[in-house]
Scaffold this motif. Structure first.
Motif, PDB file in Angstrom:
ATOM      1  N   GLY A  98      15.623   7.327   7.136  1.00 21.40           N
ATOM      2  CA  GLY A  98      15.800   6.911   8.521  1.00 21.40           C
ATOM      3  C   GLY A  98      15.144   7.834   9.532  1.00 21.40           C
ATOM      4  N   ARG A  99      14.828   9.049   9.124  1.00 22.85           N
ATOM      5  CA  ARG A  99      14.179  10.020  10.024  1.00 22.85           C
ATOM      6  C   ARG A  99      12.683  10.170   9.768  1.00 22.85           C
ATOM      7  NH1 ARG A  99      19.009  14.207   9.121  1.00 22.85           N
ATOM      8  NH2 ARG A  99      20.468  13.327  10.627  1.00 22.85           N
ATOM      9  N   MET A 100      12.178   9.476   8.765  1.00 22.49           N
ATOM     10  CA  MET A 100      10.762   9.627   8.425  1.00 22.49           C
ATOM     11  C   MET A 100       9.875   8.866   9.398  1.00 22.49           C
ATOM     12  SD  MET A 100      10.620   9.304   4.313  1.00 22.49           S
ATOM     13  CE  MET A 100      10.864  10.743   3.310  1.00 22.49           C
ATOM     14  N   ASN A 101       8.677   9.418   9.598  1.00 23.94           N
ATOM     15  CA  ASN A 101       7.688   8.723  10.426  1.00 23.94           C
ATOM     16  C   ASN A 101       6.815   7.840   9.526  1.00 23.94           C
ATOM     17  OD1 ASN A 101       5.646  10.361   9.269  1.00 23.94           O
ATOM     18  ND2 ASN A 101       5.816  11.876  10.889  1.00 23.94           N
ATOM     19  N   GLY A 102       5.920   7.093  10.147  1.00 25.88           N
ATOM     20  CA  GLY A 102       5.077   6.155   9.403  1.00 25.88           C
ATOM     21  C   GLY A 102       4.305   6.775   8.254  1.00 25.88           C
ATOM     22  N   PRO A 103       3.540   7.853   8.495  1.00 25.60           N
ATOM     23  CA  PRO A 103       2.788   8.467   7.394  1.00 25.60           C
ATOM     24  C   PRO A 103       3.691   8.962   6.252  1.00 25.60           C
ATOM     25  CG  PRO A 103       1.908   9.205   9.498  1.00 25.60           C
ATOM     26  CD  PRO A 103       3.165   8.443   9.799  1.00 25.60           C
ATOM     27  N   GLN A 104       4.853   9.484   6.580  1.00 25.94           N
ATOM     28  CA  GLN A 104       5.785   9.936   5.541  1.00 25.94           C
ATOM     29  C   GLN A 104       6.300   8.753   4.730  1.00 25.94           C
ATOM     30  OE1 GLN A 104       8.406  11.942   8.282  1.00 25.94           O
ATOM     31  NE2 GLN A 104       7.624  13.963   7.707  1.00 25.94           N
ATOM     32  N   LEU A 105       6.589   7.657   5.397  1.00 22.09           N
ATOM     33  CA  LEU A 105       7.046   6.452   4.693  1.00 22.09           C
ATOM     34  C   LEU A 105       5.967   5.930   3.749  1.00 22.09           C
ATOM     35  CD1 LEU A 105       8.802   4.682   7.679  1.00 22.09           C
ATOM     36  CD2 LEU A 105       9.937   5.674   5.680  1.00 22.09           C
ATOM     37  N   LEU A 106       4.723   6.049   4.171  1.00 27.08           N
ATOM     38  CA  LEU A 106       3.620   5.597   3.314  1.00 27.08           C
ATOM     39  C   LEU A 106       3.457   6.483   2.082  1.00 27.08           C
ATOM     40  CD1 LEU A 106       1.048   4.512   6.035  1.00 27.08           C
ATOM     41  CD2 LEU A 106       2.422   3.027   4.534  1.00 27.08           C
ATOM     42  N   VAL A 107       3.787   7.754   2.197  1.00 22.96           N
ATOM     43  CA  VAL A 107       3.758   8.649   1.026  1.00 22.96           C
ATOM     44  C   VAL A 107       4.833   8.208   0.032  1.00 22.96           C
ATOM     45  CG1 VAL A 107       4.179  11.002   0.220  1.00 22.96           C
ATOM     46  CG2 VAL A 107       2.736  10.620   2.227  1.00 22.96           C
ATOM     47  N   VAL A 108       6.028   7.923   0.530  1.00 23.88           N
ATOM     48  CA  VAL A 108       7.108   7.447  -0.342  1.00 23.88           C
ATOM     49  C   VAL A 108       6.702   6.126  -0.989  1.00 23.88           C
ATOM     50  CG1 VAL A 108       9.496   6.632  -0.402  1.00 23.88           C
ATOM     51  CG2 VAL A 108       8.905   8.653   0.951  1.00 23.88           C
ATOM     52  N   THR A 109       6.104   5.253  -0.206  1.00 24.63           N
ATOM     53  CA  THR A 109       5.640   3.955  -0.719  1.00 24.63           C
ATOM     54  C   THR A 109       4.635   4.154  -1.839  1.00 24.63           C
ATOM     55  OG1 THR A 109       6.017   2.934   1.436  1.00 24.63           O
ATOM     56  CG2 THR A 109       4.500   1.810  -0.038  1.00 24.63           C
ATOM     57  N   ALA A 110       3.665   5.046  -1.629  1.00 20.16           N
ATOM     58  CA  ALA A 110       2.643   5.308  -2.642  1.00 20.16           C
ATOM     59  C   ALA A 110       3.270   5.857  -3.920  1.00 20.16           C
ATOM     60  CB  ALA A 110       1.591   6.273  -2.104  1.00 20.16           C
ATOM     61  N   HIS A 111       4.267   6.705  -3.769  1.00 20.35           N
ATOM     62  CA  HIS A 111       4.927   7.273  -4.949  1.00 20.35           C
ATOM     63  C   HIS A 111       5.664   6.181  -5.725  1.00 20.35           C
ATOM     64  CE1 HIS A 111       6.693  10.312  -7.478  1.00 20.35           C
ATOM     65  NE2 HIS A 111       7.872   9.767  -7.268  1.00 20.35           N
ATOM     66  N   ILE A 112       6.376   5.318  -5.028  1.00 20.35           N
ATOM     67  CA  ILE A 112       7.083   4.233  -5.711  1.00 20.35           C
ATOM     68  C   ILE A 112       6.078   3.301  -6.386  1.00 20.35           C
ATOM     69  CG2 ILE A 112       8.560   2.192  -5.394  1.00 20.35           C
ATOM     70  CD1 ILE A 112       9.934   3.779  -3.102  1.00 20.35           C
ATOM     71  N   ARG A 113       4.985   2.999  -5.704  1.00 23.53           N
ATOM     72  CA  ARG A 113       3.961   2.142  -6.298  1.00 23.53           C
ATOM     73  C   ARG A 113       3.408   2.783  -7.577  1.00 23.53           C
ATOM     74  NH1 ARG A 113       1.819  -2.308  -4.806  1.00 23.53           N
ATOM     75  NH2 ARG A 113       2.174  -2.187  -2.570  1.00 23.53           N
ATOM     76  N   HIS A 114       3.185   4.091  -7.543  1.00 22.57           N
ATOM     77  CA  HIS A 114       2.698   4.816  -8.732  1.00 22.57           C
ATOM     78  C   HIS A 114       3.702   4.687  -9.880  1.00 22.57           C
ATOM     79  CE1 HIS A 114       1.163   8.039 -11.256  1.00 22.57           C
ATOM     80  NE2 HIS A 114       2.352   8.579 -11.228  1.00 22.57           N
ATOM     81  N   LEU A 115       4.984   4.820  -9.573  1.00 23.52           N
ATOM     82  CA  LEU A 115       6.012   4.713 -10.613  1.00 23.52           C
ATOM     83  C   LEU A 115       6.122   3.294 -11.149  1.00 23.52           C
ATOM     84  CD1 LEU A 115       8.868   6.850  -9.017  1.00 23.52           C
ATOM     85  CD2 LEU A 115       7.361   7.494 -10.929  1.00 23.52           C
ATOM     86  N   ALA A 116       5.865   2.319 -10.303  1.00 25.38           N
ATOM     87  CA  ALA A 116       6.008   0.915 -10.695  1.00 25.38           C
ATOM     88  C   ALA A 116       4.788   0.380 -11.445  1.00 25.38           C
ATOM     89  CB  ALA A 116       6.275   0.066  -9.454  1.00 25.38           C
ATOM     90  N   ALA A 117       3.730   1.166 -11.482  1.00 28.73           N
ATOM     91  CA  ALA A 117       2.487   0.695 -12.123  1.00 28.73           C
ATOM     92  C   ALA A 117       2.636   0.578 -13.619  1.00 28.73           C
ATOM     93  CB  ALA A 117       1.342   1.634 -11.787  1.00 28.73           C
TER      94      ALA A 117
END
Length: 127
Positions: free
Chosen positions: A108-127
């Motif tokens: 809830g405190r993350m900014n856009g670029p930080q959220l995109l890092v989390v997104t990229a990490h989840i995408r990497h795990l889901a691959a």
């Protein structure tokens, strides 16, 4: 004397991540579909911060499914008994609630670029 290309921190981290062992867990096709849809929406969003709540919910759900996969399934397979399974389930439920609360506050405190890092990490795990 041979020349070696200098590795950037990003390249070195990527190579390390590929070389390290990993554990992943199975989850439902519905959760996979929801995950991919949210990651796509977040990556394409003009303002990724609009998706903070959905990302928090997804991370909490993935945490619960992972805990179930790594801990509850082996207990069931080991046939430890109903009482032990129920005790474990209750304990994990409480742990996921605590983790969920912390997760929601952090995301809830993350900014856009930080959220995109989390997104990229989840995408990497889901691959």
């Amino acid at each position: 004397m041979p020349t070696t290309a200098k590795k950037t921190p990003k390249t070195a981290a990527k190579e390390t991540a590929v070389a390290e062992p990993s554990l992943r867990f199975r989850h439902s096709p519905e959760l996979q579909e929801r995950t991919q849809a949210l990651l796509d929406a977040l990556e394409k969003a003009a303002d990724p911060e609009d998706h903070r709540d959905d990302l928090s919910d997804l991370v909490v759900d993935l945490t619960g499914v992972g805990m179930d996969y790594y801990f509850m399934k082996p207990l069931e397979q080991a046939k430890v008994g109903f009482v032990v399974e129920q005790s474990a389930r209750l304990g994990l439920s409480g742990a996921v609630k605590v983790i969920g609360s912390v997760t929601r506050k952090i995301i809830g405190r993350m900014n856009g670029p930080q959220l995109l890092v989390v997104t990229a990490h989840i995408r990497h795990l889901a691959a």
